[in-house]
Write a protein that holds these residues in place. Structure first.
Motif, PDB file in Angstrom:
ATOM      1  N   SER A  65      -1.046   7.102  16.646  1.00 48.44           N
ATOM      2  CA  SER A  65      -1.114   5.658  16.894  1.00 48.44           C
ATOM      3  C   SER A  65      -1.739   4.929  15.719  1.00 48.44           C
ATOM      4  N   ILE A  66      -2.828   5.477  15.201  1.00 50.36           N
ATOM      5  CA  ILE A  66      -3.500   4.826  14.077  1.00 50.36           C
ATOM      6  C   ILE A  66      -2.643   4.905  12.818  1.00 50.36           C
ATOM      7  N   THR A  67      -1.876   5.994  12.662  1.00 50.89           N
ATOM      8  CA  THR A  67      -0.938   6.091  11.538  1.00 50.89           C
ATOM      9  C   THR A  67       0.030   4.922  11.547  1.00 50.89           C
ATOM     10  N   GLY A  68       0.585   4.617  12.726  1.00 43.98           N
ATOM     11  CA  GLY A  68       1.525   3.504  12.833  1.00 43.98           C
ATOM     12  C   GLY A  68       0.904   2.196  12.409  1.00 43.98           C
ATOM     13  N   GLU A  69      -0.356   1.978  12.793  1.00 41.79           N
ATOM     14  CA  GLU A  69      -1.028   0.736  12.414  1.00 41.79           C
ATOM     15  C   GLU A  69      -1.284   0.687  10.915  1.00 41.79           C
ATOM     16  N   GLU A  70      -1.626   1.817  10.318  1.00 47.81           N
ATOM     17  CA  GLU A  70      -1.947   1.837   8.892  1.00 47.81           C
ATOM     18  C   GLU A  70      -0.729   1.496   8.034  1.00 47.81           C
ATOM     19  N   PHE A  71       0.460   1.852   8.485  1.00 49.21           N
ATOM     20  CA  PHE A  71       1.657   1.451   7.752  1.00 49.21           C
ATOM     21  C   PHE A  71       1.707  -0.071   7.650  1.00 49.21           C
ATOM     22  N   GLY A  72       1.413  -0.738   8.761  1.00 47.86           N
ATOM     23  CA  GLY A  72       1.382  -2.196   8.759  1.00 47.86           C
ATOM     24  C   GLY A  72       0.272  -2.761   7.904  1.00 47.86           C
ATOM     25  N   HIS A  73      -0.838  -2.039   7.789  1.00 46.45           N
ATOM     26  CA  HIS A  73      -1.947  -2.520   6.959  1.00 46.45           C
ATOM     27  C   HIS A  73      -1.602  -2.418   5.474  1.00 46.45           C
ATOM     28  N   VAL A  74      -0.889  -1.377   5.089  1.00 43.11           N
ATOM     29  CA  VAL A  74      -0.404  -1.282   3.705  1.00 43.11           C
ATOM     30  C   VAL A  74       0.471  -2.490   3.390  1.00 43.11           C
ATOM     31  N   GLU A  75       1.333  -2.835   4.335  1.00 42.98           N
ATOM     32  CA  GLU A  75       2.226  -3.974   4.147  1.00 42.98           C
ATOM     33  C   GLU A  75       1.450  -5.288   4.086  1.00 42.98           C
ATOM     34  N   GLU A 150     -12.906   5.667   7.224  1.00 42.39           N
ATOM     35  CA  GLU A 150     -12.859   4.305   7.753  1.00 42.39           C
ATOM     36  C   GLU A 150     -14.155   3.539   7.438  1.00 42.39           C
ATOM     37  N   ILE A 151     -15.268   4.230   7.444  1.00 43.45           N
ATOM     38  CA  ILE A 151     -16.535   3.573   7.075  1.00 43.45           C
ATOM     39  C   ILE A 151     -16.523   3.192   5.600  1.00 43.45           C
ATOM     40  N   HIS A 156     -15.869  -1.195   1.390  1.00 46.78           N
ATOM     41  CA  HIS A 156     -15.128  -1.818   0.302  1.00 46.78           C
ATOM     42  C   HIS A 156     -14.562  -3.176   0.717  1.00 46.78           C
ATOM     43  N   LYS A 157     -14.112  -3.289   1.950  1.00 49.01           N
ATOM     44  CA  LYS A 157     -13.606  -4.585   2.422  1.00 49.01           C
ATOM     45  C   LYS A 157     -14.714  -5.640   2.404  1.00 49.01           C
ATOM     46  N   VAL A 178     -12.073  -6.020  11.590  1.00 47.52           N
ATOM     47  CA  VAL A 178     -12.055  -5.849  13.048  1.00 47.52           C
ATOM     48  C   VAL A 178     -11.209  -4.649  13.439  1.00 47.52           C
ATOM     49  N   ARG A 179     -10.009  -4.545  12.878  1.00 43.34           N
ATOM     50  CA  ARG A 179      -9.129  -3.437  13.242  1.00 43.34           C
ATOM     51  C   ARG A 179      -9.666  -2.097  12.715  1.00 43.34           C
ATOM     52  N   GLY A 180     -10.250  -2.104  11.529  1.00 40.74           N
ATOM     53  CA  GLY A 180     -10.858  -0.880  11.020  1.00 40.74           C
ATOM     54  C   GLY A 180     -12.024  -0.446  11.880  1.00 40.74           C
TER      55      GLY A 180
END
Length: 298
Positions: A65-75, A150-151, A156-157, A178-180
């Motif tokens: 599930s988190i993999t799917g979200e990370e694809f969107g975060h790269v975008e 993630e921490i 860095h963010k 928030v999502r991280g």
């Protein structure tokens, strides 16, 4: 497989002015060691090589599930960088040096190697590398690494947020903080189930609440810090065996969402003839349209 939608994780506004140097800093959040390319590929390859998926299904479903979200975060980070670069050069004759400002910017690759668009490199222009991925095969070790990753990404963010006031950058970073945070809490909960060690007691790391940032508050108020999306219409439902109960930070109920956020429109970038991109003139476009119509029998 990943089912792709022509949407961004969130709506990003059209920039009033470019900021190439700030875009260079944001590149760290894409192609740095703790950037979105790293989170995506760590979790993606852990999911590809996950052993005993059926027996350990809740943990497999979490990583998928988190993999799917990370694809969107790269975008999302890529489009943020792109948007911050739009308007950095001038639509002029080549002999008028239309890209003259590029030589003084932090990353000249944005002007030479690309048409002022993001690529998977860090804030110094060093390319992202597969050496940043980690997969031991040991579930506790992998989840512990993901928690730390993630921490590191959160740190860095927060630092890049403090480096630029550009509204698009801050909007994106506020959302990803928030999502991280969801991912950090999710991996902490998974580790607690596996080991009995309560990693949530040390959160947040760094020790600064998301609400200290102006750009995060609306996402926290919308409950985005308590929602875990499966990024699948029907699969990965067992994640609700991990993402349940209450949020370790604010004590409010956690929620699993089957699917993905609604998101926002993908930006449509203007022609940039000074970079020869896309290299299709008005006359070319008319001819292409005629060919497409002929092929369609119109």
């Amino acid at each position: 497989m990943i089912k792709r939608f022509n949407r961004l994780s969130i709506e990003i506004s059209k920039p009033d002015q470019p900021d190439p140097n700030a875009a260079a800093a944001v590149q760290e959040l894409l192609g740095g060691r703790f950037g979105e390319m790293s989170t995506l590929n760590n979790y993606m390859f852990q999911s590809f090589g996950f052993r005993q998926q059926k027996k350990l299904k809740p943990f497999y479903d979490l990583i998928c599930s988190i993999t799917g979200e990370e694809f969107g975060h790269v975008e999302l980070v890529s489009h943020t960088i792109n948007s911050m670069l739009v308007g950095s050069t001038y639509e002029e004759d080549p002999d008028q040096t239309p890209m003259r400002d590029g030589k003084d910017k932090r990353i000249s690759y944005h002007f030479i190697d690309t048409d002022q668009m993001a690529k998977p490199f860090d804030s110094m222009g060093a390319p992202w590398t597969g050496d940043y991925t980690f997969k031991s095969g040991n579930l506790v070790e992998d989840l512990l690494h993901n928690y730390f990753l993630e921490i590191g990404a959160r740190t860095h963010k927060m630092r890049v947020y403090e480096m630029t006031e550009h509204p698009i950058a801050r909007e994106m970073i506020g959302y990803l903080l928030v999502r991280g945070g969801v991912h950090i809490k999710a991996y902490a909960k998974a580790l607690y189930i596996l080991t009995g060690v309560d990693m949530t007691k040390m959160l947040p790391v760094p020790n600064l609440d998301n609400r200290k940032f102006d750009a995060t508050r609306k996402w926290e108020d919308a409950g985005e810090g308590r929602k875990l999306y499966t990024f699948s219409d029907h699969d990965y439902k067992a994640v609700n065996q991990i993402w349940k109960g209450t949020d370790p930070i604010d004590g409010l109920p956690l929620e699993v969402i089957q699917g993905a956020p609604v998101g926002g429109e993908i930006p449509d970038y203007p022609n940039a003839p000074e970079t020869f991109a896309p290299g299709i003139s008005e006359e070319d476009f008319i001819e292409i349209s005629k060919r497409l119509q002929r092929k369609a029998g119109l």
